[in-house]
Design an enzyme around this catalytic site. Structure first.
Site, PDB file in Angstrom:
ATOM      1  N   HIS A  87       0.810  -1.212   0.000  1.00 13.06           N
ATOM      2  CA  HIS A  87       0.000   0.000   0.000  1.00 13.06           C
ATOM      3  C   HIS A  87       0.846   1.266   0.000  1.00 13.06           C
ATOM      4  CE1 HIS A  87      -3.142   2.909   1.358  1.00 13.06           C
ATOM      5  NE2 HIS A  87      -3.860   2.164   0.550  1.00 13.06           N
ATOM      6  N   CYS A  88       2.147   1.136  -0.255  1.00 14.34           N
ATOM      7  CA  CYS A  88       3.012   2.319  -0.255  1.00 14.34           C
ATOM      8  C   CYS A  88       3.621   2.574  -1.624  1.00 14.34           C
ATOM      9  CB  CYS A  88       4.116   2.164   0.801  1.00 14.34           C
ATOM     10  SG  CYS A  88       3.516   2.204   2.493  1.00 14.34           S
ATOM     11  N   ILE A  89       4.516   1.697  -2.055  1.00 10.56           N
ATOM     12  CA  ILE A  89       5.275   1.962  -3.282  1.00 10.56           C
ATOM     13  C   ILE A  89       4.372   2.129  -4.509  1.00 10.56           C
ATOM     14  CG2 ILE A  89       7.068   1.100  -4.818  1.00 10.56           C
ATOM     15  CD1 ILE A  89       8.373  -0.222  -2.433  1.00 10.56           C
TER      16      ILE A  89
ATOM     17  N   VAL B 269       1.365   3.155  -4.612  1.00 14.46           N
ATOM     18  CA  VAL B 269       0.311   4.143  -4.365  1.00 14.46           C
ATOM     19  C   VAL B 269       0.880   5.547  -4.189  1.00 14.46           C
ATOM     20  CG1 VAL B 269      -1.503   4.861  -2.757  1.00 14.46           C
ATOM     21  CG2 VAL B 269      -1.239   2.437  -3.337  1.00 14.46           C
ATOM     22  N   ASP B 270       1.897   5.672  -3.346  1.00 13.92           N
ATOM     23  CA  ASP B 270       2.377   6.998  -2.933  1.00 13.92           C
ATOM     24  C   ASP B 270       2.817   7.901  -4.082  1.00 13.92           C
ATOM     25  OD1 ASP B 270       1.792   6.059  -0.469  1.00 13.92           O
ATOM     26  OD2 ASP B 270       3.841   6.054   0.307  1.00 13.92           O
TER      27      ASP B 270
END
Length: 417
Positions: A255-257, A259-260
């Protein structure tokens, strides 16, 4: 005793809660999901905290009135057009603002840990907090402290990860630094504004996304040139400065790389700037599941097995090794595209048994595709897989080497080899 209240008991909120209890704080927690509240109350929640250590409530106003520090960890998902949805964050900020009491002796600190676009604390959170008449610096303080968590890593627990702090006022910054100093063993790094803190989190993950895209593209290129990309990366990594190693693979999940980068892409686009590199990196990494499928189909054809009706086993549902988190896992895209070819797809993941359709990696499927680098998969015997009847092994994480498959009756395919 200082009381911490947490809005949002998902992955991040649970980690904060566990650490707060370890540090001896009194804890209040709330979540939009009533089942989560019940789990906290009966001690069955994923957070490793006893039920008596937390007051779980559906009443956000009560949490605000009881808390000295309010930590906000609600999600900031992307919508179908890759723009961030800050509805949950704005709703929580409104709830907090309406519950703030100007007669309170100690003004609470509101620490937003959610990953959000630059400017969101001041342009979204602050208006919602002050709409009911509260004044920052008089009735409350607010800071942005972007979460830092490494899922599945025992080497980097939350308490050992330095934290960036950006606040609206100087006193708010000092309050936030003091709080996180007490919560963490790592250093706290204050910056000049919430926007700087917000941008820093996106930079961290966009940096990784860009570099993963680079090695993915290089691996595909060198494969066409019949050059071993992994051996080439090994050689490049001998340079003692100016090079940081990243690994090619079947896709980027979590949910980071994945999405961010869009948080900065979208925000910058609204100001007239086009992030060409970030968008291209997302496209390259999003295409890796399709590349794995193409490699699988090509290998099947190479051993004279028609993709339609063939049996494929995917090893891995989690987005990375040694965890059960499946968010944005490339396994889903690979399964979907293989199914479009008419393949019959099974799943095996020892960390995600509820989504596994078989109980062993030795099913004799026509092709086995390794998607997740679990330790259990690293211990597999390619010979035993071949003996079970599998003719194609696609190594989406370069867990093995071509040499491991020498003299075996199995077609070995990897990323960049």
């Amino acid at each position: 005793m200082t009381v911490i209240g947490i809005f949002g008991m998902g992955y991040v909120g649970s980690e904060v809660a566990e650490l707060a209890v370890q540090r001896g704080y009194e804890l209040y927690a709330t979540d939009i999901d009533p089942e989560v509240i019940e789990q906290l109350r009966d001690g069955t929640h994923a957070a490793a905290i006893p039920s008596e250590a937390v007051t779980a409530t559906t009443d956000g106003a009560r949490l605000v009135s009881e808390s000295d520090v309010i930590v906000v960890t609600v999600p900031s998902p992307l919508n179908s057009s890759y723009s961030v949805d800050l509805t949950a964050l704005e709703s929580v900020a409104t709830t907090i603002g309406e519950a703030l009491d100007s007669d309170q002796t100690d003004q609470p600190l509101i620490a937003v840990e959610s990953t959000i676009p630059p400017g969101s604390t001041e342009n979204v959170v602050m208006p919602a907090l002050t709409e009911a008449g509260s004044v920052v610096g008089e009735d409350f303080y607010v800071a942005h402290a972007p979460e830092r968590i490494t899922p599945g890593s025992d080497d980097w627990p939350m308490k050992d990860l330095p934290r960036v702090i950006g606040a609206v006022t100087e006193t708010g910054r000092d309050r936030a630094v003091s709080f996180y100093d007490s919560l963490l063993d790592a250093a706290v790094h204050p910056v000049g504004s919430p926007s700087v803190a917000e941008a820093s989190k996106i930079i961290e993950n966009a940096f990784r996304d860009v570099n993963i895209a680079f090695v993915n593209e290089v691996a595909r290129s060198l494969s066409e040139l019949e050059i071993d990309a992994i051996e080439s990366l090994d050689a490049a990594a001998t340079k003692p400065f100016g090079f940081m190693r990243f690994e090619p693979g079947a896709g980027v999940g979590g949910h980071c790389i994945p999405v961010d980068p869009y948080l900065l892409i979208d925000q910058a686009q609204q100001s007239g700037f086009d992030h060409q590199l970030l968008k291209l990196s997302r496209d390259i990494n999003d295409d890796m599941p399709s590349y794995v499928v193409d490699q699988t189909v090509r290998a099947l054809n190479g051993v004279e097995i028609l993709p339609k009706g063939s049996e494929i086993l995917l090893l891995g549902r989690a987005f990375k090794g040694e965890i059960d988190d499946t968010r944005n896992s490339p396994s889903y895209a690979i399964e979907s595209e293989l199914s479009e070819y008419g393949c019959e797809v099974d799943i095996y993941d020892p960390f995600v048994p509820e989504e596994s359709t078989v109980e062993t990696p030795y099913t004799g499927a026509d092709a086995v595709v390794l998607v997740t680098d679990h330790t259990e998969f690293e211990a597999l015997e390619l010979g035993d897989i071949a003996d079970a009847g599998t003719e194609v092994f696609v190594d989406g994480r370069n867990v093995f080497t071509p040499e491991d498959a020498v003299d075996l009756p199995i077609e070995y395919v990897a990323i960049g080899r």
